[in-house]
Scaffold this motif. Sequence first.
Motif, PDB file in Angstrom:
ATOM      1  N   GLY A 126       0.769  -1.240   0.000  1.00 47.92           N
ATOM      2  CA  GLY A 126       0.000   0.000   0.000  1.00 47.92           C
ATOM      3  C   GLY A 126       0.796   1.283   0.000  1.00 47.92           C
ATOM      4  N   LEU A 127       2.110   1.195   0.318  1.00 50.98           N
ATOM      5  CA  LEU A 127       2.898   2.409   0.518  1.00 50.98           C
ATOM      6  C   LEU A 127       4.217   2.418  -0.246  1.00 50.98           C
ATOM      7  N   ASN A 128       4.504   1.365  -1.011  1.00 54.92           N
ATOM      8  CA  ASN A 128       5.799   1.276  -1.694  1.00 54.92           C
ATOM      9  C   ASN A 128       6.125   2.514  -2.527  1.00 54.92           C
ATOM     10  N   TYR A 129       5.110   3.113  -3.111  1.00 53.27           N
ATOM     11  CA  TYR A 129       5.315   4.220  -4.045  1.00 53.27           C
ATOM     12  C   TYR A 129       5.894   5.468  -3.383  1.00 53.27           C
ATOM     13  N   CYS A 130       5.870   5.517  -2.035  1.00 51.52           N
ATOM     14  CA  CYS A 130       6.380   6.712  -1.348  1.00 51.52           C
ATOM     15  C   CYS A 130       7.224   6.364  -0.128  1.00 51.52           C
TER      16      CYS A 130
END
Length: 220
Positions: A126-130
């Motif tokens: 859910g948070l890999n992109y940031c």
Amino acid sequence: MKNPILFTLFYCISILSFAQEIKIVDKPITYDSNRVRLSLQYLKERHGIIQNTPTIQPKIIVLHWTAAKTFSSTFNAFNPAKLPNGDRKDIAIVSSLNTSSQFMVDRDGTIYRLMPENYFARHVIGLNYCAIGVENVGSADFPLTDAQLKANIELVKYLSKKYNIEYLIGHYEYTKFKNTSLWKETNPKYQTGKNDPGADFMLKVRNDVKELNLKGVPTK
């Protein structure tokens, strides 16, 4: 310090001094065209983000433990671009992209950079992109060391001065971001249970970086 010019100069010198003090060893895992393709696919299919390069704009630092006893075993596990056949069936169902992180800290406190800091890594649903991931060699049965604690504190300070970091969390806290604007996972049922790197370790790190005013889990 009343003179704003002197204050700015002092602040810049302080940042440069700290950047020179922290020691980071570059030991890159494979980030070939296959990993780039799978990372872009993951960004699109799991996070709903379409872009041409597998890069991130870091807002969160996520601390982990490897659940392994040696640096080499985890490095070798991260190195292939694809998950090995039959491995990690719980996460392989959504993507064949292998897990990884931007950093790993060995038992003696040595900080290894496994890829450029702003490259995409699969380490937190859910948070890999940031999120920048920091793996620590250890587990609940193989507790993290004082040297690793010191290294994580230094690394958090280094990254917070370099990027617009807002949050510092342990992997076990990631689901607290559900139902927030930062959470980007296209399947609301996709999650795994985590307890790393331990609440005690997180408390010690947070106590030593209080001056950074980083947020923990979102408050509703």
